[in-house]
Design an enzyme around this catalytic site. Structure first.
Site, PDB file in Angstrom:
ATOM      1  N   GLY A  12       0.804  -1.212   0.000  1.00 57.16           N
ATOM      2  CA  GLY A  12       0.000   0.000   0.000  1.00 57.16           C
ATOM      3  C   GLY A  12       0.837   1.261   0.000  1.00 57.16           C
ATOM      4  O   GLY A  12       2.064   1.232   0.139  1.00 57.16           O
ATOM      5  N   ASP A  14       0.896   3.744   2.221  1.00 54.33           N
ATOM      6  CA  ASP A  14       1.415   4.193   3.512  1.00 54.33           C
ATOM      7  C   ASP A  14       2.792   3.605   3.819  1.00 54.33           C
ATOM      8  O   ASP A  14       3.725   4.328   4.180  1.00 54.33           O
ATOM      9  CB  ASP A  14       0.431   3.839   4.630  1.00 54.33           C
ATOM     10  N   MET A  34       5.045  -9.462   4.708  1.00 55.42           N
ATOM     11  CA  MET A  34       4.688 -10.650   5.482  1.00 55.42           C
ATOM     12  C   MET A  34       3.594 -11.413   4.747  1.00 55.42           C
ATOM     13  O   MET A  34       2.497 -10.883   4.553  1.00 55.42           O
ATOM     14  CB  MET A  34       4.198 -10.265   6.883  1.00 55.42           C
ATOM     15  N   CYS A 103      -3.019  -9.172  15.180  1.00 52.75           N
ATOM     16  CA  CYS A 103      -1.986  -9.180  14.142  1.00 52.75           C
ATOM     17  C   CYS A 103      -0.828  -8.266  14.530  1.00 52.75           C
ATOM     18  O   CYS A 103       0.345  -8.618  14.373  1.00 52.75           O
ATOM     19  CB  CYS A 103      -2.574  -8.758  12.800  1.00 52.75           C
ATOM     20  N   CYS A 201      -8.842  -8.949   6.662  1.00 51.31           N
ATOM     21  CA  CYS A 201      -8.075  -9.291   5.460  1.00 51.31           C
ATOM     22  C   CYS A 201      -8.291 -10.727   5.009  1.00 51.31           C
ATOM     23  O   CYS A 201      -8.230 -11.024   3.822  1.00 51.31           O
ATOM     24  CB  CYS A 201      -6.592  -9.032   5.701  1.00 51.31           C
TER      25      CYS A 201
END
Length: 358
Positions: A12, A14, A34, A103, A201
């Site tokens: 992404g 960011d 990851m 996470c 996700c």
């Protein structure tokens, strides 16, 4: 010798801009994505999944353009155990989990930290919108809100320890999202206008209940909707289909609006109440982490959230033992939910938080 940073790159915008900013500050950077699950393992093939081939390609493209080494680390086993299995277990036992917090706790700021140390990196860098500072008087690292209130992610980072905060960096904490996209556009990043990932996700199609039943290989038995006095109001289609505060999708015709108050797993019942019955002032939290202090030794005034996007509310917190927080809100809060997190603030500083138990 230059300080070394391991950049967690999701593909992404960011995390890509975070990598650029660290390089501009003179850090020796290595990019890593990851791999948390295989899309085929969860029965989907969707481009905006955080583990998709497209995301890896975008992350690699940015890393290569910046002249950074880039790797993909397979953490699927750990993600399955500490995120997916916890998610399923929570719903089966009548709780509503927040897998993003798990996470962060078990993958980004645990497993990835271990790998960073193995690679000789001084810092783990992510694209989270939050800030870290050091308080000389307290001798502690502090987690603070981001400058952009619409993107602030301090809530999902409350589990960070002092050791982790000392070796984590969030370059975007002082920027607004619009500025981040402008930086990405200026540098020609392929993901400059890429949409932010949304929702859970690892659930890309269907509902979370569909996912849980498919994963466990069984359907959950129907049972009774009951009111707080135990009177049967109708039949539900399985406890995992409901969360506290829910009104829509109950499939009942009742004389007044009713909402889910509690999931009674022992009796396979879903307890309903009126809207007024959802409000309470008291919260007990376990599995706690405190950031700006070692312990809360006397009643303390804080502002607190009981869910991610809630407006903070005034409360008084006490700590009766090493792993328990008790909060009493000034005003009753609606639909306090077991399994969610309560996170406390002192101004823009995260005091700490824990998992809601009751």
């Amino acid at each position: 010798m230059n300080k070394k940073a391991l950049i967690a790159m999701s593909g992404g915008v960011d995390s890509s801009v975070s990598a650029l900013m660290m390089l501009e500050q003179g850090y020796e950077c290595t990019g890593v994505t990851m791999k948390l699950f295989a899309n085929e393992d969860i029965g989907v093939s969707k481009a905006n999944s955080c583990c998709s081939i497209d995301d890896v390609a975008d992350a690699r493209s940015v890393a290569t353009g910046l002249g950074m080494p880039y790797y993909v680390f397979n953490f699927a086993d750990r993600f399955e155990r500490d995120v997916i299995d916890r998610f399923v277990d929570a719903y089966v036992n009548g709780r509503t989990p927040n897998p993003c917090i798990d996470c962060n706790r078990y993958l980004k700021f645990d497993q990835l930290f271990v790998r960073a140390q193995e690679l000789g990196c001084d810092y783990v860098v992510t694209g989270h919108y939050a800030q870290i500072s050091y308080d000389e008087a307290k001798g502690r690292y502090l987690l603070r809100k981001a400058v952009d209130p619409l993107k602030d992610q301090s809530y999902v980072l409350y589990s960070l320890t002092q050791e982790q905060l000392a070796h984590a960096m969030f370059p975007l904490g002082g920027l607004h999202k619009t500025q981040v996209r402008e930086i990405a556009e200026k540098h020609g990043f392929v993901n400059a206008q890429k949409h932010d990932s949304q929702d859970i996700c690892f659930i890309q199609t269907g509902t979370y209940a569909d996912f849980i039943e498919a994963r466990l290989g069984r359907n959950f038995k129907p049972g009774n909707f009951v009111d707080e006095a135990g009177n049967v109001l109708g039949r539900h289609k399985g406890i995992i289909h409901y969360t506290v505060g829910q009104r829509k999708g109950l499939g009942l015709a009742l004389p007044q609006p009713m909402y889910v108050k509690e999931i009674d797993t022992k009796n396979n019942a879903v307890i309903l109440t009126t809207n007024e019955g959802l409000f309470t002032k008291n919260v007990t939290a376990k599995n706690i982490n405190l950031i700006d202090c070692d312990a809360i030794t006397e009643p303390r005034r804080v502002k607190a959230r009981i869910r991610y996007h809630q407006q903070e509310q005034w409360a008084t917190v006490t700590q009766p033992d090493a792993d328990t927080l008790q909060l009493v809100f000034d005003e009753p809060q609606r639909a306090i939910t077991k399994g969610q997190s309560v996170v406390m603030y002192d101004g823009d500083v995260v005091v700490g938080g824990g998992t809601i138990k009751s």
